[in-house]
Design an enzyme around this catalytic site. Structure first.
Site, mmCIF file in Angstrom:
data_model
loop_
_atom_site.group_PDB
_atom_site.id
_atom_site.type_symbol
_atom_site.label_atom_id
_atom_site.label_comp_id
_atom_site.label_asym_id
_atom_site.label_seq_id
_atom_site.Cartn_x
_atom_site.Cartn_y
_atom_site.Cartn_z
ATOM 1 N N ASP A 19 -13.308 -15.844 -19.975
ATOM 2 C CA ASP A 19 -13.685 -17.044 -19.235
ATOM 3 C C ASP A 19 -12.606 -17.293 -18.183
ATOM 4 O O ASP A 19 -11.658 -16.510 -18.050
ATOM 5 C CB ASP A 19 -13.881 -18.239 -20.174
ATOM 6 C CG ASP A 19 -12.621 -18.658 -20.928
ATOM 7 O OD1 ASP A 19 -11.499 -18.343 -20.474
ATOM 8 O OD2 ASP A 19 -12.760 -19.319 -21.973
ATOM 9 N N SER A 20 -12.740 -18.362 -17.422
ATOM 10 C CA SER A 20 -11.813 -18.584 -16.306
ATOM 11 C C SER A 20 -10.370 -18.767 -16.783
ATOM 12 O O SER A 20 -9.439 -18.297 -16.135
ATOM 13 C CB SER A 20 -12.251 -19.778 -15.463
ATOM 14 O OG SER A 20 -12.350 -20.940 -16.252
#
Length: 69
Positions: A19-20
């Site tokens: 994920d980010s």
């Protein structure tokens, strides 16, 4: 990513499930490991493991030519 080897086409989000926040942690680690700074514009273009390798190589080459010219 388990036991599967990484290659240039391995996608950071779709294949590795980053994920980010994970991606930011990986890129900060890469910056520290190679003593480089990846610009925000470059971060946005990094989709695959190969993109990361190419970006690191580009920055190292630029830094090397800047410091040794």
């Amino acid at each position: 990513y388990g036991d599967k080897p990484l290659d240039h086409s391995t996608r950071l989000v779709n294949d590795l499930g980053l994920d980010s926040l994970d991606l930011a942690e990986v890129l900060v680690s890469v910056e520290k490991e190679f003593d480089i700074e990846i610009t925000e514009q470059d971060w946005e273009r990094l989709c695959t493991f190969g993109d990361v390798i190419a970006c690191v190589n580009k920055i190292i080459a630029i830094n090397h030519s800047t410091h040794h010219s």
